[in-house]
Design a protein around this motif. Structure first.
Motif, PDB file in Angstrom:
ATOM      1  N   THR A  51       0.851  -1.201   0.000  1.00 37.53           N
ATOM      2  CA  THR A  51       0.000   0.000   0.000  1.00 37.53           C
ATOM      3  C   THR A  51       0.880   1.242   0.000  1.00 37.53           C
ATOM      4  O   THR A  51       0.602   2.222   0.687  1.00 37.53           O
ATOM      5  CB  THR A  51      -0.920   0.008   1.239  1.00 37.53           C
ATOM      6  OG1 THR A  51      -0.098  -0.041   2.425  1.00 37.53           O
ATOM      7  CG2 THR A  51      -1.850  -1.184   1.234  1.00 37.53           C
ATOM      8  N   GLY A  52       1.960   1.196  -0.785  1.00 35.79           N
ATOM      9  CA  GLY A  52       2.953   2.268  -0.798  1.00 35.79           C
ATOM     10  C   GLY A  52       2.626   3.406  -1.731  1.00 35.79           C
ATOM     11  O   GLY A  52       1.461   3.660  -2.064  1.00 35.79           O
ATOM     12  N   ILE A  53       3.684   4.058  -2.221  1.00 37.60           N
ATOM     13  CA  ILE A  53       3.516   5.309  -2.975  1.00 37.60           C
ATOM     14  C   ILE A  53       3.052   5.077  -4.410  1.00 37.60           C
ATOM     15  O   ILE A  53       2.527   5.978  -5.049  1.00 37.60           O
ATOM     16  CB  ILE A  53       4.832   6.108  -2.991  1.00 37.60           C
ATOM     17  CG1 ILE A  53       5.948   5.288  -3.657  1.00 37.60           C
ATOM     18  CG2 ILE A  53       5.237   6.496  -1.581  1.00 37.60           C
ATOM     19  CD1 ILE A  53       7.237   6.062  -3.843  1.00 37.60           C
ATOM     20  N   GLY A  54       3.266   3.859  -4.935  1.00 38.98           N
ATOM     21  CA  GLY A  54       2.852   3.569  -6.296  1.00 38.98           C
ATOM     22  C   GLY A  54       3.838   4.050  -7.344  1.00 38.98           C
ATOM     23  O   GLY A  54       4.808   4.743  -7.042  1.00 38.98           O
ATOM     24  N   ILE A  55       3.587   3.643  -8.590  1.00 39.07           N
ATOM     25  CA  ILE A  55       4.477   3.971  -9.706  1.00 39.07           C
ATOM     26  C   ILE A  55       3.631   4.549 -10.842  1.00 39.07           C
ATOM     27  O   ILE A  55       2.560   4.019 -11.170  1.00 39.07           O
ATOM     28  CB  ILE A  55       5.227   2.720 -10.208  1.00 39.07           C
ATOM     29  CG1 ILE A  55       5.928   2.016  -9.044  1.00 39.07           C
ATOM     30  CG2 ILE A  55       6.236   3.076 -11.285  1.00 39.07           C
ATOM     31  CD1 ILE A  55       6.486   0.655  -9.408  1.00 39.07           C
ATOM     32  N   THR A  56       4.117   5.624 -11.471  1.00 44.95           N
ATOM     33  CA  THR A  56       3.375   6.242 -12.574  1.00 44.95           C
ATOM     34  C   THR A  56       3.473   5.360 -13.811  1.00 44.95           C
ATOM     35  O   THR A  56       4.424   4.586 -13.963  1.00 44.95           O
ATOM     36  CB  THR A  56       3.938   7.637 -12.890  1.00 44.95           C
ATOM     37  OG1 THR A  56       5.274   7.482 -13.366  1.00 44.95           O
ATOM     38  CG2 THR A  56       3.940   8.527 -11.649  1.00 44.95           C
ATOM     39  N   PRO A  57       2.510   5.465 -14.720  1.00 44.20           N
ATOM     40  CA  PRO A  57       2.562   4.657 -15.956  1.00 44.20           C
ATOM     41  C   PRO A  57       3.841   4.887 -16.764  1.00 44.20           C
ATOM     42  O   PRO A  57       4.368   3.946 -17.375  1.00 44.20           O
ATOM     43  CB  PRO A  57       1.321   5.135 -16.726  1.00 44.20           C
ATOM     44  CG  PRO A  57       0.380   5.609 -15.662  1.00 44.20           C
ATOM     45  CD  PRO A  57       1.246   6.219 -14.599  1.00 44.20           C
ATOM     46  N   LYS A  77       1.603  -4.246 -11.631  1.00 40.29           N
ATOM     47  CA  LYS A  77       0.548  -3.247 -11.806  1.00 40.29           C
ATOM     48  C   LYS A  77       0.622  -2.301 -10.610  1.00 40.29           C
ATOM     49  O   LYS A  77       0.955  -2.708  -9.490  1.00 40.29           O
ATOM     50  CB  LYS A  77      -0.832  -3.889 -11.921  1.00 40.29           C
ATOM     51  CG  LYS A  77      -1.279  -4.655 -10.685  1.00 40.29           C
ATOM     52  CD  LYS A  77      -2.672  -5.230 -10.890  1.00 40.29           C
ATOM     53  CE  LYS A  77      -3.144  -5.998  -9.631  1.00 40.29           C
ATOM     54  NZ  LYS A  77      -4.500  -6.559  -9.812  1.00 40.29           N
ATOM     55  N   SER A  78       0.304  -1.026 -10.869  1.00 40.41           N
ATOM     56  CA  SER A  78       0.480  -0.045  -9.809  1.00 40.41           C
ATOM     57  C   SER A  78      -0.442   1.143 -10.025  1.00 40.41           C
ATOM     58  O   SER A  78      -0.872   1.427 -11.154  1.00 40.41           O
ATOM     59  CB  SER A  78       1.935   0.428  -9.756  1.00 40.41           C
ATOM     60  OG  SER A  78       2.147   1.328  -8.696  1.00 40.41           O
ATOM     61  N   GLU A  79      -0.732   1.822  -8.912  1.00 39.24           N
ATOM     62  CA  GLU A  79      -1.553   3.029  -8.959  1.00 39.24           C
ATOM     63  C   GLU A  79      -0.965   4.032  -7.977  1.00 39.24           C
ATOM     64  O   GLU A  79      -0.696   3.693  -6.815  1.00 39.24           O
ATOM     65  CB  GLU A  79      -3.010   2.699  -8.582  1.00 39.24           C
ATOM     66  CG  GLU A  79      -3.947   3.873  -8.742  1.00 39.24           C
ATOM     67  CD  GLU A  79      -5.404   3.495  -8.451  1.00 39.24           C
ATOM     68  OE1 GLU A  79      -6.232   4.401  -8.262  1.00 39.24           O
ATOM     69  OE2 GLU A  79      -5.675   2.270  -8.393  1.00 39.24           O
ATOM     70  N   ILE A  80      -0.757   5.248  -8.432  1.00 42.35           N
ATOM     71  CA  ILE A  80      -0.145   6.282  -7.598  1.00 42.35           C
ATOM     72  C   ILE A  80      -0.975   6.501  -6.325  1.00 42.35           C
ATOM     73  O   ILE A  80      -2.190   6.694  -6.383  1.00 42.35           O
ATOM     74  CB  ILE A  80      -0.007   7.614  -8.379  1.00 42.35           C
ATOM     75  CG1 ILE A  80       1.090   7.481  -9.421  1.00 42.35           C
ATOM     76  CG2 ILE A  80       0.333   8.761  -7.431  1.00 42.35           C
ATOM     77  CD1 ILE A  80       2.474   7.305  -8.824  1.00 42.35           C
ATOM     78  N   GLY A  81      -0.288   6.453  -5.187  1.00 43.69           N
ATOM     79  CA  GLY A  81      -0.934   6.686  -3.897  1.00 43.69           C
ATOM     80  C   GLY A  81      -1.671   5.487  -3.346  1.00 43.69           C
ATOM     81  O   GLY A  81      -2.117   5.508  -2.189  1.00 43.69           O
TER      82      GLY A  81
END
Length: 793
Positions: free
Chosen positions: A492-498, A542-546
């Motif tokens: 549940t971290g900071i995430g990665i931009t596309p 897979k990732s989502e910012i925030g």
């Protein structure tokens, strides 16, 4: 493109080295500053100690004078009545030179000369006391005795409530000797000395006698002497300031610590040669020199690499591939060479951290140096791995392993890291995981620790989930079954931009805020992906910012049904037991996976394994069973491993039991601490069977018994089976007992019987010897045949 990539590698390596070196330099400067402040503080406390001792002594004398001044005898101002009383008090108290009663006009009587013709109404201490204020004078030369004294004066009050003015002054005079004794006792190393000044800047006590007052010549004030540095210190002392300063005294740099008194208007100073304080910083300076030397070596190597590759670029395109392979080999070899001095530096830092003589404040700063060195070592190791992969020298080396305990070892490491950050770590294995698998343990462990480490690193709140599940079974052949296992790491971290997702697997690529980038090398995910690709799969993300990120991969892993047997296989053959009497092993661990792997490994060899799920239960079983050896984890509920070891070492009947500490902790401090607490050896998790057997052999003095081939069995079969008349068998009852033991597979008791027969009568020695050889082969059919042949007699 390849040249640009090499240039980028050198730039990152050089930049990282520079950053680490700068960090180490500022850490050293901070450590040196804090340590120097601590040492200066200790010097200051030495002066404070002397001041406190003088203050206490003066306070007691002041109370004694005030008490006598309030007696009716003194308040009568009748010297004929007061003289015998005050003389007896001088003898009783012993600290005073004499007591004196002074009338308001300045005439006086004292216990030394009686009535005096002199007058002291010009004395400052008399005037203050006559004004109603008790006080302690500066030292002065007595007009009646010619001796340096200090007057402790207080007003004498009338019994009449209407008279509010003092009717006289009472004071006790003490010699300066007691003050001088305390001041002269103050020391801080060789060639240090102390002195004291009065309110006028004149020396009360000073090593230089020319600065002290005599009857003929008053003392010069340090406020007026030509020495500017002493003059400046004297001004601070007269103003009742306190502190410690480095200045030039007597032609050399010295520290001067000064503290004022409260009871009297004086101040005490301690002069300390500079080396007495700063010599204790030499070990920090030495470590800084070593780190600086290492930085110079690395920079030199980088320039050599630069020169080497510039020369290679001038060659023809036909030799380009050869040059690239040579570069990778060079980096690999150079990484190894760099690790050698770096390991020496880390070793010295760890030795200093273990030293009990090193103060806690200095341990903190040595720890900073050790952390910087460890960071640099991680970078070098990552470059070595990347070089091996590029040079195609990295190969997978699968081996059989107990899968649940292997995963549990990884989980325990990550739980420690997660607890340090204050986040939750959740491990979710499915129930159908295989018990034993055939896999490259080192590389799979490296992949999982990197993914989990990144998830923890980029998560500041919330949790990290680690899921392992079997999604399919694959039949490779009739004897081997494979599992397709899914590994997933979700945070549940900071995430990665596309835009960043496309570059996170590139070497030296780092994403996220700057505070996260300085924690890594940028090689972890690149190496991890290539290792997973070598295992026949790839990493998905897979990732989502925030919101967080999820990394997963699936690999086919062969089942290892005979993992225990393969783990027991060593160069001498398959271990099937040990010589001598049975041994009891107590296994203490709160995880069933860890207890199971030890039990499964040791019980088939003839060990009696007793399990305990925490330290408290383990201690109770150890006291009751008195085992030959204890294997204990460190982190457990109820009572941890450190406390258990401490209790075992202080329990009389079992204080000398052998203890193996087994933990997944990656911190060397925990390993050293467990051994210092009383452990005999340290066994890292996941447990490797060969290392476990080696430690058991060393700690218990075991002699292993190895399985023989069929040819070896035939060759070792006693020739006396064909000629039983050469042996003298025991009685039929004993033979029957031996046959019962053989049918039950109780080989240890058969060995005991062999020893007993040999001791009973020498004629049974040949029979006992053959019986012993067969028992150590653990083959009950051979033993039963042998006993049957000998029972026919």
């Amino acid at each position: 493109m390849y040249s640009s990539r090499n240039l980028l590698i050198r730039f990152i390596l050089g930049g990282t080295t520079l950053i680490v070196s700068i960090s180490a330099y500022f850490s050293y400067q901070a450590a040196r500053k804090i340590t120097l402040q601590d040492l200066r503080g200790k010097a200051f406390l030495e002066v404070q100690r002397g001041v406190d001792e003088i203050e206490e002594w003066l306070h007691i004398r002041k109370v004694e004078v005030q008490t006598l001044a309030h007696t009716s005898t003194v308040r009568s101002l009748n010297w004929s009545l007061a003289e015998p009383y005050l003389k007896s008090e001088v003898e009783r108290i012993d600290e005073f030179f004499f007591f004196q009663i002074v009338t308001p006009d300045g005439s006086y009587f004292n216990t030394k000369i009686g009535r005096s013709n002199k007058n002291i109404k010009d004395r400052d201490y008399f005037q203050k006391a006559l004004a109603g204020k008790s006080n302690i004078s500066d030292p002065f030369i007595s007009r009646s005795t010619g001796i340096p004294l200090i007057a402790i004066a207080t007003p004498i009050w009338s019994d009449s409530p209407t008279n509010r003015s003092p009717i006289g002054v009472f004071h006790g005079n003490v010699k300066v000797d007691r003050i001088a004794k305390v001041v002269n006792s103050l020391r801080y190393g060789k060639n240090s000395y102390a002195f004291a000044l009065n309110s006028q800047g004149e020396a009360i006590v000073y090593p230089n006698s020319t600065l002290m007052s005599t009857l003929e010549k008053p003392a010069p004030s340090l406020l007026k002497i030509p020495d500017r540095n002493l003059n400046a210190i004297a001004q601070q002392m007269v103003k009742k300031q306190q502190g410690i300063q480095l200045m030039e005294i007597d032609g050399t740099k010295k520290y001067v610590a000064y503290v004022p008194l409260q009871e009297a208007n004086w101040s005490v100073a301690l002069v300390i040669p500079r080396q007495n304080i700063e010599s204790r910083l030499q070990f920090l300076d030495l470590i800084a020199l070593i780190v600086g030397g290492l930085t110079a070596i690395i920079v030199t190597v980088l320039w050599q690499v630069q020169a080497f590759e510039q020369a290679q670029l001038k060659k023809s395109k036909a030799a380009a591939d050869t040059a690239n392979r040579a570069k990778s080999e060079f980096l690999a070899n150079m990484s190894h060479e760099l690790r050698t001095p770096l390991n020496g530096i880390l070793g010295c830092a760890q030795i200093l951290l273990r030293s009990k003589a090193l103060p806690e404040s200095e341990q903190y700063h040595v720890n900073i140096i050790e952390q910087c060195g460890s960071h640099l070592l991680t970078l070098i190791n990552d470059i070595l791995d990347l070089s091996k992969i590029e040079a195609r020298k990295l190969e997978l080396n699968p081996q059989d392993v107990h899968f649940p305990s292997f995963l549990q070892g990884i989980v325990e490491i990550c739980q420690i890291r997660a607890e340090q950050k204050g986040i939750l770590f959740v491990y979710e294995p499915t129930s159908n995981l295989p018990t034993g698998v055939h896999v490259d343990v080192k590389r799979l462990r490296q992949v999982l620790l990197n993914l989990l480490g990144n998830a923890i690193k980029f998560t500041d709140e919330g949790k990290v989930n680690f899921e392992v599940e079997v999604i399919d079974r694959l039949t490779a052949d009739e004897q081997t079954e494979k599992y397709r296992i899914h590994f997933s790491v979700k945070d549940t971290g900071i995430g990665i931009t596309p835009t960043q997702l496309g570059s996170i697997f590139l070497p030296f690529e780092q994403v996220g805020a700057k505070k996260y980038q300085i924690e890594g090398t940028g090689l972890g995910l690149a190496i991890t992906r290539q290792l997973v690709q070598m295992m026949g799969s790839d990493i998905q993300v897979k990732s989502e910012i925030g919101q967080g990120s999820t990394f997963w991969f699936e690999i086919a892993i062969a089942q290892a049904s005979e993992w225990i047997q393969s783990a027991m296989a060593v160069s001498k053959g398959q271990i099937i037991g040990f010589a001598g009497s049975p041994r009891t092993i107590l296994m203490v661990d709160d995880r069933w996976e860890n207890r199971t792997v030890i039990t499964n490994l040791l019980q088939p060899l003839g060990f009696k394994v007793v399990e305990a799920s925490n330290g408290k239960e383990g201690l109770e079983k150890a006291i009751a069973l008195k085992p030959d050896l204890v294997i204990t984890d460190l982190l457990m509920p109820e009572m941890d491993g450190f406390e258990l070891i401490k209790h075992l070492r202080h329990t009389p009947d079992i204080h000398d039991v052998k203890i193996i500490v087994s933990s997944a902790s990656v911190f060397e401090a925990d390993q050293h601490r467990s051994l210092q607490a009383g452990g005999d050896t340290f066994l890292s998790k996941p447990v490797q069977a060969n290392e476990l057997l080696h430690q058991l052999e060393c700690n218990l003095g075991l002699t292993w018994i190895y399985q023989q081939s069929e040819e070896q069995k035939i060759n070792s079969l006693p020739t006396t089976l064909d000629t039983p008349d050469k042996l003298t068998p025991p009685s039929p009852d004993v033979l029957q007992e031996l046959m019962n033991l053989a049918s039950k597979g109780n080989f240890n008791d058969i060995l005991k019987w062999a020893d007993k027969l040999e001791e009973t009568d020498a004629k049974f020695a040949p029979f006992a010897n053959q019986l012993r050889q067969l028992a150590r082969q653990f083959d009950e059919d051979l033993i039963l045949n042998f006993l049957s042949e000998n029972s026919k007699d």
